[in-house]
Design a protein around this motif. Structure first.
Motif, short mmCIF file in Angstrom:
data_model
loop_
_atom_site.label_atom_id
_atom_site.label_comp_id
_atom_site.label_asym_id
_atom_site.label_seq_id
_atom_site.Cartn_x
_atom_site.Cartn_y
_atom_site.Cartn_z
N SER A 57 -4.60 -9.45 13.22
CA SER A 57 -5.76 -8.67 12.76
C SER A 57 -6.33 -7.57 13.56
N PHE A 58 -6.27 -7.88 14.97
CA PHE A 58 -6.60 -7.03 15.91
C PHE A 58 -5.75 -5.57 15.66
N ILE A 59 -4.47 -5.73 15.68
CA ILE A 59 -3.41 -4.60 15.28
C ILE A 59 -3.86 -3.87 13.93
N ASP A 60 -4.10 -4.74 12.87
CA ASP A 60 -4.52 -4.14 11.60
C ASP A 60 -5.87 -3.29 11.73
N ALA A 61 -6.74 -3.64 12.39
CA ALA A 61 -8.07 -3.08 12.78
C ALA A 61 -7.76 -1.71 13.25
N LEU A 62 -6.91 -1.84 14.44
CA LEU A 62 -6.46 -0.38 14.94
C LEU A 62 -5.92 0.61 14.05
N GLN A 63 -5.11 0.01 13.11
CA GLN A 63 -4.83 1.14 12.04
C GLN A 63 -5.67 1.28 11.17
N THR A 64 -6.81 0.46 10.77
CA THR A 64 -7.99 0.79 10.03
C THR A 64 -8.57 1.84 10.42
N TYR A 65 -9.07 1.83 11.93
CA TYR A 65 -9.49 2.88 12.68
C TYR A 65 -8.83 4.10 12.99
N GLU A 66 -7.59 4.14 12.58
CA GLU A 66 -6.81 5.11 12.70
C GLU A 66 -6.40 5.59 14.13
N LEU A 67 -6.48 4.41 14.90
CA LEU A 67 -5.83 4.56 16.63
C LEU A 67 -4.56 4.29 16.76
N ILE A 68 -3.84 3.99 15.76
CA ILE A 68 -2.34 3.54 15.58
C ILE A 68 -1.88 3.83 14.35
N GLU A 69 -0.45 3.83 14.27
CA GLU A 69 0.07 4.09 12.80
C GLU A 69 1.16 2.86 12.71
N ILE A 70 0.96 2.28 11.63
CA ILE A 70 1.98 0.98 11.50
C ILE A 70 2.85 1.45 10.39
N THR A 71 4.30 1.07 10.60
CA THR A 71 5.42 1.43 9.65
C THR A 71 5.78 -0.04 9.13
N ILE A 72 5.91 -0.11 7.75
CA ILE A 72 6.46 -1.30 6.93
C ILE A 72 7.73 -1.18 6.60
N THR A 73 8.47 -1.91 7.18
CA THR A 73 10.07 -2.04 6.65
C THR A 73 10.51 -3.43 6.34
N ASP A 74 10.99 -3.56 5.12
CA ASP A 74 11.52 -4.96 4.83
C ASP A 74 10.09 -5.92 4.92
N LYS A 75 9.22 -5.41 4.45
CA LYS A 75 7.84 -6.33 4.15
C LYS A 75 7.33 -6.88 5.72
N SER A 76 8.03 -6.24 6.54
CA SER A 76 7.55 -6.74 7.97
C SER A 76 6.77 -5.45 8.76
#
Length: 101
Positions: free
Chosen positions: A21-40
């Motif tokens: 959830s911390f990593i997700d929050a970092l993405q929410t605040y646009e501090l990092i970018e998350i890439t979704i591949t094969d549902k991961s």
């Protein structure tokens, strides 16, 4: 995109002992970018240093996500200003060196 450039969020969370959830929050605040591949979920390897810094802000310095967002924005502005100063110094040095011509 080369899969060697991607690191799984699960692997990061396990290595640093933090919740996903911390990593997700970092993405929410646009501090990092998350890439979704094969549902991961993955992050690019060049973001690891940033993630480490943000983990230290939050868990060692006890700064909330809003504070981390503000700090990150200010640090980015300082870095941009330093780059601009270096560019202007280089131009100035160029003109000083070629002044005698």
């Amino acid at each position: 995109m080369d899969s060697k450039e991607l690191i799984s969020i699960q692997q990061i969370c396990t290595s640093y002992n933090i919740p996903a959830s911390f990593i997700d929050a970092l993405q929410t605040y646009e501090l990092i970018e998350i890439t979704i591949t094969d549902k991961s979920k993955f992050v690019k390897s060049n973001q690891i240093r940033t993630i480490e810094k943000l983990i230290r802000f939050h868990y060692e310095l006890d700064i909330n996500l809003e504070g981390i967002h503000a700090i990150s924005n200010l640090l980015n502005k300082v870095e941009n200003l330093q780059d601009e100063i270096n560019m202007l110094r280089n131009k100035l040095n160029f003109y000083r060196e070629n002044e005698s011509f």
